[in-house]
Write an enzyme that holds these catalytic residues in place. Structure first.
Site, PDB file in Angstrom:
ATOM      1  CE  LYS A 100      -4.313  -0.983   2.380  1.00 20.24           C
ATOM      2  NZ  LYS A 100      -5.054  -0.706   3.623  1.00 20.24           N
TER       3      LYS A 100
HETATM    4  C1  E4P Z   1      -8.567  -0.247   3.432  1.00 15.78           C
HETATM    5  O1  E4P Z   1      -7.670  -0.837   2.874  1.00 15.78           O
HETATM    6  C2  E4P Z   1      -8.390   0.529   4.657  1.00 15.78           C
HETATM    7  O2  E4P Z   1      -7.546  -0.184   5.527  1.00 15.78           O
HETATM    8  C3  E4P Z   1      -9.681   0.751   5.412  1.00 15.78           C
HETATM    9  O3  E4P Z   1     -10.791   0.413   4.647  1.00 15.78           O
HETATM   10  C4  E4P Z   1      -9.741   2.065   6.087  1.00 15.78           C
HETATM   11  O4  E4P Z   1     -11.006   2.259   6.639  1.00 15.78           O
HETATM   12  P1  E4P Z   1     -11.429   3.353   7.685  1.00 15.78           P
HETATM   13  O5  E4P Z   1     -11.937   4.542   6.957  1.00 15.78           O
HETATM   14  O6  E4P Z   1     -12.517   2.682   8.454  1.00 15.78           O
HETATM   15  O7  E4P Z   1     -10.232   3.666   8.543  1.00 15.78           O
END
Ligand code: E4P
Length: 249
Positions: free
Chosen positions: A94
């Protein structure tokens, strides 16, 4: 009960950092990949990034697993991305769309895609941001763009048209898949599927509610009424007595 899930084409990735639930989700045929992030890892009490990641990868080697870089400097992010990606063939790295100085990560995205690192561009909120990195992903054999639909909704904006537009744009980039990240409710799976979003992430609390999809509403209503009744009885509530002092335990 209508089986919603059998008609859903959007793949579900489990989002979390709790090893026990990751193991559980790995045995769930509905889950075809995994994502995590530093915030989820911190919340789950992970204190050694690499050991945690290697533990996860020792259990999961046939489904994509995303781990995020943790630097704010693009050269260091690149070093980290190469290291993280060396941990397994199913690893996706990521890369945040910008660093904390709001500098766009598009050059890094290009370097990593050219080097054959599979990446997931994360924390994307707008089509404009997506358009800044997408051309730089042309050499990728596979890649993902995570648009944070739930956070867009938290800001009072309907994410559905944005997700639909992103899907449309990606139809010219068949190797790049769109991830509906940060879902807030089970219904987001239905919405993601409606706009033909390739993937949706789901945290444990959402995954636990998957069995509710298709539930008959009058039956659901009855279960809710029973829940109120049973909780009132279990708590020993009595409307007509005021002899005991009200306390919150
Ligand atoms: C996705 O890869 C992210 O880790 C996740 O969906 C973030 O979500 P949040 O907005 O609940 O922190």
């Amino acid at each position: 009960m209508k089986n919603f899930l059998q008609d859903i084409k959007t793949k579900i990735f489990a989002d979390g950092a709790d090893l026990k639930s990751i193991i559980e989700m790995n045995n769930n045929p509905l889950i075809s990949g995994f994502t995590t992030n530093p915030t989820l890892m911190r919340k789950a009490g992970v204190n050694n990034y690499k050991n945690f990641a290697l533990d996860v990868l020792s259990l999961i080697n046939d489904k994509p697993v995303s781990f995020e870089v943790i630097s704010d400097d693009f050269d260091e992010m690149e070093r980290q991305a190469l290291e993280i990606s060396s941990w397994g063939k199913n690893v996706i790295v990521k890369i945040p769309i910008t660093n904390t100085k709001k500098e766009i990560s598009s050059s890094l995205v290009k370097r990593l895609c050219d080097a054959g690192v599979k990446i997931n561009v994360t924390a994307v909120f707008t089509i404009e941001q997506m358009m800044k990195v997408l051309p730089n992903m042309s050499s990728a054999e596979a890649g993902y763009i995570s648009i944070f639909a739930g956070r867009i909704a938290d800001a009072g904006i309907d994410p559905l048209p944005i997700m639909a537009e992103a899907v449309e744009i990606l139809s010219d980039h068949p190797k790049i898949e769109l991830i509906w990240a940060s879902p807030r409710e089970v219904y987001n799976i239905i919405q993601a599927d409606q706009v033909k979003c390739h993937i949706i992430t789901a945290t444990d609390d959402i995954l636990k509610k998957l069995n509710l999809l298709g539930k008959d509403l009058s039956e659901f209503s009855l279960d809710t009424v029973k829940m109120f009744f049973n909780d009132a009885a279990a708590a020993g509530f009595n409307i007509f007595t005021d002899t005991e002092k009200y306390v919150v335990k």
